[in-house]
Scaffold this active site. Structure first.
Site, mmCIF file in Angstrom:
data_model
loop_
_atom_site.group_PDB
_atom_site.id
_atom_site.type_symbol
_atom_site.label_atom_id
_atom_site.label_comp_id
_atom_site.label_asym_id
_atom_site.label_seq_id
_atom_site.Cartn_x
_atom_site.Cartn_y
_atom_site.Cartn_z
ATOM 1 C CE LYS A 1 7.398 1.298 -5.484
ATOM 2 N NZ LYS A 1 7.064 2.690 -5.764
ATOM 3 C CG ASN A 2 3.697 2.360 -4.008
ATOM 4 O OD1 ASN A 2 4.872 2.745 -3.991
ATOM 5 N ND2 ASN A 2 3.040 2.116 -5.136
ATOM 6 C CB CYS B 1 8.098 10.838 -13.295
ATOM 7 S SG CYS B 1 6.536 10.010 -13.201
ATOM 8 N NE ARG C 1 3.123 9.875 -10.758
ATOM 9 C CZ ARG C 1 3.847 8.975 -10.097
ATOM 10 N NH1 ARG C 1 5.037 8.635 -10.534
ATOM 11 N NH2 ARG C 1 3.385 8.436 -8.989
ATOM 12 C CG ASP D 1 1.417 0.876 -9.554
ATOM 13 O OD1 ASP D 1 1.581 1.723 -10.446
ATOM 14 O OD2 ASP D 1 1.465 1.158 -8.337
ATOM 15 N NE ARG E 1 12.505 4.371 -8.103
ATOM 16 C CZ ARG E 1 11.843 5.430 -8.512
ATOM 17 N NH1 ARG E 1 12.034 5.905 -9.720
ATOM 18 N NH2 ARG E 1 10.987 6.039 -7.711
HETATM 19 C C1 EPZ Z 1 0.625 6.270 -6.271
HETATM 20 O O1 EPZ Z 1 1.123 7.390 -6.983
HETATM 21 C C2 EPZ Z 1 1.675 5.184 -6.412
HETATM 22 N N1 EPZ Z 1 2.931 5.640 -5.862
HETATM 23 C C3 EPZ Z 1 1.839 4.799 -7.876
HETATM 24 O O2 EPZ Z 1 2.764 3.722 -7.957
HETATM 25 C C4 EPZ Z 1 0.487 4.354 -8.432
HETATM 26 O O3 EPZ Z 1 0.614 4.083 -9.808
HETATM 27 C C5 EPZ Z 1 -0.558 5.450 -8.207
HETATM 28 O O4 EPZ Z 1 -0.611 5.810 -6.800
HETATM 29 C C6 EPZ Z 1 -1.963 5.052 -8.648
HETATM 30 O O5 EPZ Z 1 -2.343 3.903 -7.945
HETATM 31 C C7 EPZ Z 1 3.152 5.597 -4.557
HETATM 32 O O6 EPZ Z 1 2.313 5.217 -3.764
HETATM 33 C C8 EPZ Z 1 4.511 6.008 -4.100
HETATM 34 P P1 EPZ Z 1 -2.194 9.428 -7.739
HETATM 35 P P2 EPZ Z 1 0.448 8.823 -6.795
HETATM 36 O O7 EPZ Z 1 -2.060 10.726 -7.015
HETATM 37 O O8 EPZ Z 1 -0.039 8.967 -5.411
HETATM 38 C C9 EPZ Z 1 -3.177 12.667 -11.144
HETATM 39 C C10 EPZ Z 1 4.720 2.599 -8.660
HETATM 40 O O9 EPZ Z 1 5.074 2.074 -9.756
HETATM 41 N N2 EPZ Z 1 -2.986 13.721 -10.114
HETATM 42 O O10 EPZ Z 1 -3.236 8.473 -7.288
HETATM 43 O O11 EPZ Z 1 1.393 9.828 -7.331
HETATM 44 C C11 EPZ Z 1 -1.903 11.904 -11.457
HETATM 45 O O12 EPZ Z 1 -1.096 12.617 -12.368
HETATM 46 C C12 EPZ Z 1 4.024 3.938 -8.636
HETATM 47 O O13 EPZ Z 1 4.932 2.072 -7.557
HETATM 48 C C13 EPZ Z 1 -3.212 15.036 -10.458
HETATM 49 O O14 EPZ Z 1 -3.558 15.369 -11.613
HETATM 50 O O15 EPZ Z 1 -0.781 8.685 -7.798
HETATM 51 C C14 EPZ Z 1 -2.466 10.615 -12.002
HETATM 52 O O16 EPZ Z 1 -2.829 10.779 -13.336
HETATM 53 C C15 EPZ Z 1 3.936 4.578 -9.985
HETATM 54 N N3 EPZ Z 1 -3.060 16.003 -9.504
HETATM 55 C C16 EPZ Z 1 -3.729 10.397 -11.156
HETATM 56 O O17 EPZ Z 1 -4.044 11.684 -10.613
HETATM 57 C C17 EPZ Z 1 -2.699 15.706 -8.219
HETATM 58 O O18 EPZ Z 1 -2.561 16.637 -7.396
HETATM 59 C C18 EPZ Z 1 -3.577 9.418 -9.982
HETATM 60 O O19 EPZ Z 1 -2.399 9.746 -9.278
HETATM 61 C C19 EPZ Z 1 -2.474 14.363 -7.872
HETATM 62 C C20 EPZ Z 1 -2.629 13.386 -8.845
#
Ligand code: EPZ
Length: 426
Positions: A22-23, A123, A128, A313, A405
């Protein structure tokens, strides 16, 4: 609304095919915006999130055609034709439903020079924010401002390469910067980039489209911008989170299952823990075989971390296993601040878990009891399905749309492997 009914206590056996990730698929679909040629994706999983991304792309004028694969293991083929873009606006309604929609920002800006995309907001699993995405685009020379809950970006003269150092690892921000950098003027260097295999898959597709990227798979990506990209045919990588979930299913239910298409390297952190917990995992010509015979699984401690660490995840799923393990385990969630929503639901099935901040203390019990449960996100929901496989009696998992999803035909795959699981339509 549909529910999933599980009658626990059945051992698993046979094969489970692993679908496309998916991702990876969602970001590959966004990459189609970078070129006027068609992009063909194979092994696309059949998921609600994929349909939502297709709908969003259609709203920009992208032609999306899908040919359904004939078997569970085959995956669908998707043709994305962004030859003529008619809009660069992603509404709140679209982005709210699925955060990954935000990933269209980088490619739209890079190709068209402007975009207006809703801020995703928080969310269920945490706040996030997206400031790292926006900082990366600003570093490449884009004007970025917020207007009524929307991010508005413009780069009329095009983007220019930049050295971007991420203060912490973000999968999404790495992908935004990467997608934008492919069409920027000059060289971009992304330091402390996410090394998640899905980022690597996106890089490989972009390279096949004509992008110049070095350091794929490492924390330092160097992208030399090109004037334009072309179409290609790309096969979506297998879903490591789905593979990991079914590996845990085999261990929690007991039995022996071959995960067809699973890649050991992509779930090495999980495999190490499952082996410590008493499971056997071996390579087969088509994937991995996971088995647990006899003894109760042993408790192991888990801390989530960016790849190659243990994935957030899979945290809910490994916790489901720990609830029935021998001994006590400590599960630390270091990526998201609110990702323990499965805990009160697991407790309704008899699990003994205490939460303190980002840490859950799990005391294994000898058996769980089936109960009606529901969860507020995808991975939490599937952890309840796993608990249901091990529980005595019947478990009814509500809010099945969360599962739809991200898990391609979950109940078909598990029932083919011997689980007593069915979708109850209402
Ligand atoms: C991706 O989310 C995945 N989603 C998530 O999978 C996964 O849990 C996550 O990466 C971590 O591996 C998709 O690929 C669609 P991040 P993403 O930016 O890119 C913080 C699932 O169940 N952050 O690596 O949104 C953020 O809040 C989903 O399939 C900031 O603070 O994750 C988090 O605490 C859920 N500011 C951490 O960084 C920013 O600008 C890592 O988030 C960006 C992120």
């Amino acid at each position: 609304m549909d529910r999933i009914r599980i009658r626990g206590g059945r051992r698993l056996s046979g094969q489970i095919p692993i679908s496309g990730a998916k991702n990876a698929a969602l970001k590959l679909m966004a990459a189609s915006l970078l070129t006027a040629d068609p992009l063909i994706l194979r092994n696309v999983p059949r998921l609600a999130d994929v349909r939502a991304m297709a709908e969003l792309l259609r709203s920009f004028g992208v032609g999306v055609t899908i040919s359904l694969g004939a078997t569970l293991g085959e995956g669908d083929e998707m043709k994305l034709d962004a030859g003529r873009l008619t809009s660069t606006f992603a509404s709140y309604d679209m982005v709210r439903k699925m955060r990954a929609s935000f990933q269209v920002l980088g490619p739209l800006l890079a190709r068209v020079g402007e975009a207006k995309v809703s801020l995703p907001g928080g969310c269920a699993i945490g706040a996030r924010p997206v400031e790292l995405h926006l900082d990366a685009l600003k570093a490449m020379g884009a004007d970025v401002w917020l207007e009524d809950g929307y991010v508005v970006t413009q780069a009329p003269g095009g983007l220019k390469g930049a050295h971007i150092t991420f203060p912490f690892v973000s999968v999404g921000a790495t992908e935004t910067a990467l997608l934008a950098a492919t069409l920027a003027r000059g060289v971009s260097r992304l330091t402390n980039a996410a090394r998640e295999p899905e980022v690597g898959d996106l890089c490989r597709c972009l390279v096949a489209m004509g992008a110049q990227i070095e350091g794929i798979g490492s924390g330092e990506l160097v992208v030399e911008g090109v004037r334009e990209l072309h179409g290609t045919v790309h096969r979506v990588m297998p879903d490591r989170i789905e593979a990991g979930t079914y590996a845990i299913a085999a261990v929690i239910a007991g039995g022996e299952v071959e995960l067809v298409g699973a890649v050991r390297e992509n779930i090495a952190a999980l495999i190490a823990l499952l082996e410590k917990s008493g499971a056997s995992i071996s390579d087969t010509p088509r994937g991995l075989k996971v088995s647990r015979n006899g003894a109760q699984p042993r408790a192991v401690d888990v801390t989530t971390a960016p790849y190659p660490g243990f994935p957030t995840d899979l945290q809910a799923q490994i916790m489901a296993l720990m609830t029935v393990a021998e001994g006590s385990s400590v599960v630390r969630e270091k990526i998201f601040e609110n990702r323990f929503m499965h805990v009160p639901e697991l407790a309704r099935m008899g699990a003994k878990v205490r939460i303190e901040g980002d840490t859950a203390f799990v005391k294994g019990v000898t058996s769980l009891k089936g109960a009606p449960v529901m969860a507020t996100d995808l991975r939490a929901s599937v952890s309840l399905v796993l608990a249901g496989l091990a529980a005595e009696g019947e478990t009814m998992v509500g809010r099945v749309y969360h599962l739809d999803r991200g898990f391609d035909r979950l109940e078909e795959k598990l029932s083919a492997a011997g689980a007593d699981i069915a979708r109850i339509a209402e």
